[in-house]
Design a protein around this motif. Structure first.
Motif, PDB file in Angstrom:
ATOM      1  N   GLY A 138       0.796  -1.220   0.000  1.00 26.09           N
ATOM      2  CA  GLY A 138       0.000   0.000   0.000  1.00 26.09           C
ATOM      3  C   GLY A 138       0.830   1.271   0.000  1.00 26.09           C
ATOM      4  O   GLY A 138       0.459   2.257  -0.642  1.00 26.09           O
ATOM      5  N   ALA A 139       1.951   1.266   0.696  1.00 30.93           N
ATOM      6  CA  ALA A 139       2.792   2.477   0.764  1.00 30.93           C
ATOM      7  C   ALA A 139       3.297   2.860  -0.626  1.00 30.93           C
ATOM      8  O   ALA A 139       3.282   4.038  -0.987  1.00 30.93           O
ATOM      9  N   LEU A 140       3.726   1.880  -1.403  1.00 33.03           N
ATOM     10  CA  LEU A 140       4.197   2.185  -2.761  1.00 33.03           C
ATOM     11  C   LEU A 140       3.071   2.746  -3.609  1.00 33.03           C
ATOM     12  O   LEU A 140       3.261   3.714  -4.347  1.00 33.03           O
ATOM     13  N   LYS A 141       1.911   2.156  -3.498  1.00 33.54           N
ATOM     14  CA  LYS A 141       0.766   2.630  -4.287  1.00 33.54           C
ATOM     15  C   LYS A 141       0.367   4.041  -3.867  1.00 33.54           C
ATOM     16  O   LYS A 141       0.063   4.882  -4.716  1.00 33.54           O
ATOM     17  N   ARG A 142       0.378   4.317  -2.558  1.00 33.65           N
ATOM     18  CA  ARG A 142       0.030   5.662  -2.089  1.00 33.65           C
ATOM     19  C   ARG A 142       1.035   6.706  -2.581  1.00 33.65           C
ATOM     20  O   ARG A 142       0.682   7.866  -2.786  1.00 33.65           O
ATOM     21  N   LEU A 143       2.277   6.300  -2.774  1.00 33.64           N
ATOM     22  CA  LEU A 143       3.293   7.215  -3.299  1.00 33.64           C
ATOM     23  C   LEU A 143       3.131   7.461  -4.797  1.00 33.64           C
ATOM     24  O   LEU A 143       3.751   8.355  -5.351  1.00 33.64           O
ATOM     25  N   GLY A 144       2.321   6.633  -5.446  1.00 41.37           N
ATOM     26  CA  GLY A 144       2.096   6.790  -6.882  1.00 41.37           C
ATOM     27  C   GLY A 144       2.868   5.811  -7.742  1.00 41.37           C
ATOM     28  O   GLY A 144       2.899   5.954  -8.969  1.00 41.37           O
ATOM     29  N   ALA A 145       3.484   4.816  -7.143  1.00 44.71           N
ATOM     30  CA  ALA A 145       4.217   3.818  -7.927  1.00 44.71           C
ATOM     31  C   ALA A 145       3.237   2.963  -8.730  1.00 44.71           C
ATOM     32  O   ALA A 145       2.171   2.599  -8.234  1.00 44.71           O
ATOM     33  N   GLU A 146       3.612   2.673  -9.948  1.00 49.26           N
ATOM     34  CA  GLU A 146       2.778   1.863 -10.837  1.00 49.26           C
ATOM     35  C   GLU A 146       3.351   0.455 -10.932  1.00 49.26           C
ATOM     36  O   GLU A 146       4.562   0.280 -11.068  1.00 49.26           O
ATOM     37  N   PHE A 147       2.463  -0.529 -10.906  1.00 52.64           N
ATOM     38  CA  PHE A 147       2.874  -1.917 -11.078  1.00 52.64           C
ATOM     39  C   PHE A 147       3.193  -2.134 -12.553  1.00 52.64           C
ATOM     40  O   PHE A 147       2.372  -1.866 -13.425  1.00 52.64           O
ATOM     41  N   ILE A 148       4.397  -2.610 -12.838  1.00 54.71           N
ATOM     42  CA  ILE A 148       4.831  -2.867 -14.217  1.00 54.71           C
ATOM     43  C   ILE A 148       4.533  -4.307 -14.603  1.00 54.71           C
ATOM     44  O   ILE A 148       4.129  -4.596 -15.719  1.00 54.71           O
ATOM     45  N   GLY A 149       4.772  -5.231 -13.679  1.00 56.33           N
ATOM     46  CA  GLY A 149       4.511  -6.643 -13.940  1.00 56.33           C
ATOM     47  C   GLY A 149       5.490  -7.518 -13.187  1.00 56.33           C
ATOM     48  O   GLY A 149       6.343  -7.035 -12.445  1.00 56.33           O
ATOM     49  N   GLU A 150       5.354  -8.812 -13.402  1.00 57.81           N
ATOM     50  CA  GLU A 150       6.289  -9.768 -12.806  1.00 57.81           C
ATOM     51  C   GLU A 150       7.474  -9.921 -13.741  1.00 57.81           C
ATOM     52  O   GLU A 150       7.307  -9.970 -14.955  1.00 57.81           O
ATOM     53  N   ILE A 151       8.666  -9.984 -13.155  1.00 53.75           N
ATOM     54  CA  ILE A 151       9.868 -10.195 -13.960  1.00 53.75           C
ATOM     55  C   ILE A 151      10.718 -11.278 -13.308  1.00 53.75           C
ATOM     56  O   ILE A 151      10.600 -11.551 -12.123  1.00 53.75           O
ATOM     57  N   ASP A 152      11.580 -11.859 -14.115  1.00 59.86           N
ATOM     58  CA  ASP A 152      12.550 -12.829 -13.614  1.00 59.86           C
ATOM     59  C   ASP A 152      13.883 -12.109 -13.471  1.00 59.86           C
ATOM     60  O   ASP A 152      14.332 -11.419 -14.395  1.00 59.86           O
ATOM     61  N   TYR A 153      14.505 -12.242 -12.302  1.00 54.76           N
ATOM     62  CA  TYR A 153      15.820 -11.643 -12.057  1.00 54.76           C
ATOM     63  C   TYR A 153      16.674 -12.705 -11.389  1.00 54.76           C
ATOM     64  O   TYR A 153      16.345 -13.170 -10.288  1.00 54.76           O
ATOM     65  N   ASP A 154      17.729 -13.119 -12.062  1.00 54.11           N
ATOM     66  CA  ASP A 154      18.633 -14.152 -11.548  1.00 54.11           C
ATOM     67  C   ASP A 154      17.897 -15.417 -11.111  1.00 54.11           C
ATOM     68  O   ASP A 154      18.215 -16.026 -10.098  1.00 54.11           O
ATOM     69  N   GLY A 155      16.853 -15.783 -11.857  1.00 50.55           N
ATOM     70  CA  GLY A 155      16.136 -17.022 -11.587  1.00 50.55           C
ATOM     71  C   GLY A 155      15.042 -16.925 -10.546  1.00 50.55           C
ATOM     72  O   GLY A 155      14.423 -17.931 -10.192  1.00 50.55           O
ATOM     73  N   ALA A 156      14.759 -15.729 -10.056  1.00 51.92           N
ATOM     74  CA  ALA A 156      13.686 -15.546  -9.074  1.00 51.92           C
ATOM     75  C   ALA A 156      12.656 -14.561  -9.639  1.00 51.92           C
ATOM     76  O   ALA A 156      12.993 -13.665 -10.412  1.00 51.92           O
ATOM     77  N   THR A 157      11.417 -14.746  -9.245  1.00 55.96           N
ATOM     78  CA  THR A 157      10.337 -13.867  -9.690  1.00 55.96           C
ATOM     79  C   THR A 157      10.211 -12.683  -8.734  1.00 55.96           C
ATOM     80  O   THR A 157      10.253 -12.846  -7.516  1.00 55.96           O
ATOM     81  N   PHE A 158      10.061 -11.502  -9.319  1.00 54.52           N
ATOM     82  CA  PHE A 158       9.871 -10.279  -8.548  1.00 54.52           C
ATOM     83  C   PHE A 158       8.711  -9.489  -9.132  1.00 54.52           C
ATOM     84  O   PHE A 158       8.407  -9.594 -10.321  1.00 54.52           O
ATOM     85  N   LEU A 159       8.091  -8.676  -8.284  1.00 55.98           N
ATOM     86  CA  LEU A 159       7.072  -7.721  -8.710  1.00 55.98           C
ATOM     87  C   LEU A 159       7.780  -6.396  -8.964  1.00 55.98           C
ATOM     88  O   LEU A 159       8.464  -5.883  -8.080  1.00 55.98           O
ATOM     89  N   LYS A 160       7.611  -5.858 -10.166  1.00 53.98           N
ATOM     90  CA  LYS A 160       8.310  -4.621 -10.519  1.00 53.98           C
ATOM     91  C   LYS A 160       7.349  -3.440 -10.490  1.00 53.98           C
ATOM     92  O   LYS A 160       6.276  -3.490 -11.074  1.00 53.98           O
ATOM     93  N   TYR A 161       7.789  -2.386  -9.787  1.00 57.64           N
ATOM     94  CA  TYR A 161       7.044  -1.143  -9.693  1.00 57.64           C
ATOM     95  C   TYR A 161       7.923  -0.004 -10.193  1.00 57.64           C
ATOM     96  O   TYR A 161       9.147  -0.096 -10.151  1.00 57.64           O
ATOM     97  N   ARG A 162       7.274   1.069 -10.619  1.00 56.11           N
ATOM     98  CA  ARG A 162       7.991   2.250 -11.101  1.00 56.11           C
ATOM     99  C   ARG A 162       7.345   3.502 -10.518  1.00 56.11           C
ATOM    100  O   ARG A 162       6.123   3.639 -10.496  1.00 56.11           O
ATOM    101  N   LEU A 163       8.209   4.414 -10.040  1.00 52.80           N
ATOM    102  CA  LEU A 163       7.762   5.672  -9.485  1.00 52.80           C
ATOM    103  C   LEU A 163       8.487   6.816 -10.201  1.00 52.80           C
ATOM    104  O   LEU A 163       9.723   6.871 -10.166  1.00 52.80           O
ATOM    105  N   ASN A 164       7.725   7.686 -10.846  1.00 50.12           N
ATOM    106  CA  ASN A 164       8.326   8.845 -11.512  1.00 50.12           C
ATOM    107  C   ASN A 164       8.757   9.862 -10.467  1.00 50.12           C
ATOM    108  O   ASN A 164       8.031  10.119  -9.501  1.00 50.12           O
ATOM    109  N   THR A 165       9.945  10.418 -10.658  1.00 49.94           N
ATOM    110  CA  THR A 165      10.475  11.402  -9.708  1.00 49.94           C
ATOM    111  C   THR A 165      10.695  12.761 -10.363  1.00 49.94           C
ATOM    112  O   THR A 165      11.026  13.714  -9.666  1.00 49.94           O
ATOM    113  N   ALA A 166      10.550  12.830 -11.677  1.00 48.86           N
ATOM    114  CA  ALA A 166      10.791  14.083 -12.395  1.00 48.86           C
ATOM    115  C   ALA A 166       9.581  14.990 -12.319  1.00 48.86           C
ATOM    116  O   ALA A 166       8.468  14.563 -12.151  1.00 48.86           O
TER     117      ALA A 166
END
Length: 165
Positions: free
Chosen positions: A137-165
């Motif tokens: 919830g904290a990430l969402k309240r800050l305005g971060a957008e869910f990008i999707g699930e990604i694989d990083y070094d063989g593990a699954t992660f949830l990727k979010y992006r927050l614009n700072t500009a």
């Protein structure tokens, strides 16, 4: 007579470099099974060699990119590490706190976001979170957008992006 709560001061959060921290502190931190629960890439125990390699790798980011991971202090006490790491064209933010300091995460994140906003090299921040993290919830309240699930070094992660500009 009314009950009065004792005055509580807000803890001071500071960022410093990882070589400033006693390796035994980092070993204890990273050996805690509660930390490993949310770190799918953490597969082996930590010792002095592991810490030395870890600190050297994080310091290499500072040398290469001019930015990297910090040791995080609360009232001059080590509470964890985190910061920015260049991943291709993106700046990924990671945060690994000691279990007794999990409650400081939102304050530390806000301080890091303020840093990113002031740094023109960081138009946005990405976050890679393990699926075991349920409270987003904290990430969402800050305005971060869910990008999707990604694989990083063989593990699954949830990727979010927050614009700072």
């Amino acid at each position: 007579m009314a009950f009065r709560r004792p005055f509580q001061m807000k803890q001071q959060i500071a960022f410093t470099r990882l070589p400033d921290i006693d390796p035994a502190e980092i070993i204890a931190h990273m050996s805690d099974p509660r930390v490993a629960e949310h770190m799918p890439l953490l597969t082996s125990g930590w010792d002095e060699t592991t810490v030395a390699d870890f600190v050297a790798a994080k310091e290499a980011c500072w040398s290469r990119d001019g930015l990297g991971h910090w040791a995080i202090l609360s009232d001059n006490t080590y509470v964890g590490w985190g910061g920015f790491q260049r991943e291709g064209d993106e700046w990924d933010f990671g945060l690994v706190l000691k279990p007794e300091s999990f409650g400081l995460g939102a304050r530390i994140l806000r301080k890091a976001i303020d840093f990113a906003i002031e740094n023109e090299r960081i138009p946005f921040i990405t976050f890679l979170l393990p699926p075991s993290r349920r409270n987003l919830g904290a990430l969402k309240r800050l305005g971060a957008e869910f990008i999707g699930e990604i694989d990083y070094d063989g593990a699954t992660f949830l990727k979010y992006r927050l614009n700072t500009a």
